[in-house]
Design an enzyme around this catalytic site. Structure first.
Site, PDB file in Angstrom:
ATOM      1  N   GLY A 132       5.697   9.115 -13.545  1.00 33.97           N
ATOM      2  CA  GLY A 132       5.962   7.805 -13.490  1.00 33.97           C
ATOM      3  C   GLY A 132       4.459   7.492 -14.123  1.00 33.97           C
ATOM      4  O   GLY A 132       3.951   7.960 -15.065  1.00 33.97           O
ATOM      5  N   ARG A 133       3.788   6.279 -13.709  1.00 38.08           N
ATOM      6  CA  ARG A 133       2.824   5.540 -14.233  1.00 38.08           C
ATOM      7  C   ARG A 133       1.428   6.395 -14.120  1.00 38.08           C
ATOM      8  O   ARG A 133       0.859   6.638 -15.156  1.00 38.08           O
ATOM      9  CB  ARG A 133       2.603   4.260 -13.806  1.00 38.08           C
ATOM     10  CG  ARG A 133       2.939   3.259 -14.550  1.00 38.08           C
ATOM     11  CD  ARG A 133       2.339   1.919 -14.226  1.00 38.08           C
ATOM     12  NE  ARG A 133       2.636   1.387 -12.912  1.00 38.08           N
ATOM     13  CZ  ARG A 133       2.945   0.227 -12.631  1.00 38.08           C
ATOM     14  NH1 ARG A 133       2.878  -0.703 -13.798  1.00 38.08           N
ATOM     15  NH2 ARG A 133       3.113  -0.332 -11.219  1.00 38.08           N
ATOM     16  N   ILE A 134       1.292   7.295 -13.048  1.00 41.10           N
ATOM     17  CA  ILE A 134       0.308   7.845 -12.546  1.00 41.10           C
ATOM     18  C   ILE A 134       0.328   9.245 -13.583  1.00 41.10           C
ATOM     19  O   ILE A 134      -0.682   9.710 -14.135  1.00 41.10           O
ATOM     20  CB  ILE A 134       0.294   8.259 -11.252  1.00 41.10           C
ATOM     21  CG1 ILE A 134       0.046   7.057 -10.291  1.00 41.10           C
ATOM     22  CG2 ILE A 134      -0.977   9.365 -10.703  1.00 41.10           C
ATOM     23  CD1 ILE A 134       0.000   7.338  -8.726  1.00 41.10           C
ATOM     24  N   GLU A 159      -1.995  13.632   8.166  1.00 42.45           N
ATOM     25  CA  GLU A 159      -2.917  12.650   8.194  1.00 42.45           C
ATOM     26  C   GLU A 159      -3.076  11.701   9.221  1.00 42.45           C
ATOM     27  O   GLU A 159      -2.095  11.328   9.805  1.00 42.45           O
ATOM     28  CB  GLU A 159      -3.040  11.888   6.935  1.00 42.45           C
ATOM     29  CG  GLU A 159      -3.814  11.743   5.936  1.00 42.45           C
ATOM     30  CD  GLU A 159      -3.393  11.018   4.550  1.00 42.45           C
ATOM     31  OE1 GLU A 159      -2.902  11.719   4.178  1.00 42.45           O
ATOM     32  OE2 GLU A 159      -3.828  10.107   4.447  1.00 42.45           O
ATOM     33  N   HIS A 213      -7.951  10.734   1.217  1.00 40.47           N
ATOM     34  CA  HIS A 213      -7.080   9.694   0.731  1.00 40.47           C
ATOM     35  C   HIS A 213      -7.559   8.589  -0.032  1.00 40.47           C
ATOM     36  O   HIS A 213      -7.492   7.512   0.289  1.00 40.47           O
ATOM     37  CB  HIS A 213      -6.138   9.284   1.959  1.00 40.47           C
ATOM     38  CG  HIS A 213      -4.791   8.728   1.391  1.00 40.47           C
ATOM     39  ND1 HIS A 213      -3.502   8.806   2.307  1.00 40.47           N
ATOM     40  CD2 HIS A 213      -4.601   8.111   0.217  1.00 40.47           C
ATOM     41  CE1 HIS A 213      -2.551   8.309   1.426  1.00 40.47           C
ATOM     42  NE2 HIS A 213      -3.175   8.026   0.387  1.00 40.47           N
TER      43      HIS A 213
HETATM   44  C1  DGY Z   1      -0.814   4.022  -1.870  1.00 40.35           C
HETATM   45  O1  DGY Z   1      -1.070   2.696  -2.212  1.00 40.35           O
HETATM   46  O2  DGY Z   1       0.194   4.383  -1.436  1.00 40.35           O
HETATM   47  C2  DGY Z   1      -2.044   4.850  -1.503  1.00 40.35           C
HETATM   48  O3  DGY Z   1      -1.540   6.003  -1.176  1.00 40.35           O
HETATM   49  C3  DGY Z   1      -3.028   4.279  -0.643  1.00 40.35           C
HETATM   50  O4  DGY Z   1      -4.126   3.498  -1.472  1.00 40.35           O
END
Ligand code: DGY
Length: 328
Positions: free
Chosen positions: A158-160, A270, A294
């Site tokens: 995806g975008r990331i 977490e 995170h």
């Molecule tokens: C998200 O937006 O899903 C991140 O994990 C938290 O900033």
């Protein structure tokens, strides 16, 4: 009057603009900490729009306490695994998330920072230097590995994933392979990326990076079997959601040097950094991991963008317009 409740103050100019709108009342939890569950239940009563963070589980109980007035859950996160979307849908509550190009770029940068820090053993070397252990130049001191020319396996293009591929392909000559639920021709064209099955990807990659949402199908996507497929010299990066990786399996693989290292921004239980605290292996004791709390999207730019998206979603909802990031 539209009553909005934000579970913790969020940064950014957009929220100030929203406050100026007529016909709305904004209430926010005053303390700069996670709102206690009891307080959340008390404060959601009679609210029309709820803005939760990922630290709040928005389930049936919260919706019951809020009552029939609750019409929208405008999540201040990209991932929305903290919200019971099915329950909201049943009740006709609109749910939105807060994705943006900016946030994706920030997470991509953080993933790359973890890749480089692991490969060049930056954290280990920093700890060593601070401890006053540096006694003179040594050709074997913290021997790392260059990433130039290596193969990067992206799970979730995806975008990331694209943000990482763009930087590493052009800047470091990295070969990109990927896997996803569907092939992505544009991604392939832009980065010369090759589509692989997950098994092929794990076998061939020097670096594996995870960018999938947390779904029943992605829970423990990486477990013992998958870790065994990876090269001994490879590293795993997780900036998605903790439960995507079977943490105990990862700890074992890292301890046995089955893979070379891991860069983690998210954890299975977490905010606990180790679910399996009773186990003799502990993530925090391993030198071949880098742990961040995170914070992959924790940049001024990303946080402001997230607020702007939340405000856009809320404004569109109030104005009866098409809501940009409507999930249900
Ligand atoms: C998200 O937006 O899903 C991140 O994990 C938290 O900033």
């Amino acid at each position: 009057m539209t009553k909005i409740f934000i579970t913790r103050a969020i940064p950014g100019q957009a929220i100030k603009e929203l406050k100026k709108r007529k016909g709305i009342i904004i209430d926010a939890y005053e303390k700069d900490q996670q709102i206690p569950r009891k307080e959340l239940l008390k404060r959601v009563k009679g609210v029309n729009i709820l803005v939760p963070l990922l630290t709040e589980t928005i389930d049936k109980e919260v919706m019951d306490w809020a009552g029939a007035e609750l019409k929208m859950i405008a999540n201040y996160t990209v991932g929305f695994d903290n919200v019971n979307v099915d329950e909201a849908k049943k009740r006709g509550i609109v749910v939105t998330n807060a994705p943006s190009q900016q946030t994706s770029e920030s997470v991509a940068e953080h993933a790359i920072a973890l890749i480089l820090a692991l490969s060049h053993r930056i954290v280990e070397a920093d700890t060593f230097t601070r401890a006053g252990k540096y006694k003179g130049w040594d050709p074997n001191l913290f021997l790392g590995s260059d990433i130039m020319g290596k193969t990067l396996g992206i799970i979730g293009a995806g975008r990331i994933g694209a943000g990482i591929a763009r930087r590493l392909h052009a800047g470091f000559g990295i070969k990109i392979i990927y896997t996803d639920t569907h092939r992505n021709p544009e991604f392939e064209k832009m980065f010369g990326a090759k589509f692989k099955t997950q098994t092929q990807l794990l076998k061939e990659s020097d670096i594996v990076t995870l960018h999938v949402p947390l779904l029943p199908t992605t829970k423990h996507l990486i477990s013992t079997k998958e870790l065994k497929l990876m090269k001994k010299t490879s590293i795993l990066i997780n900036t998605s959601r903790g439960p995507v990786v079977d943490e105990l399996a990862l700890i074992k693989a890292l301890s046995k040097k089955q893979i070379a290292g891991a860069g983690l921004d998210v954890y299975e239980c977490e905010p606990a950094i180790d679910c399996n605290i009773k186990d003799k292996f502990e993530l925090r004791k391993l030198s071949n991991v880098i742990l961040t709390p995170h914070t992959a999207s924790s940049t001024i730019q990303a946080r402001q963008a997230m607020t702007a998206v939340v405000v856009k979603n809320i404004s569109a909802f109030i104005d009866g317009k098409k809501i940009p990031n409507k999930i249900v």
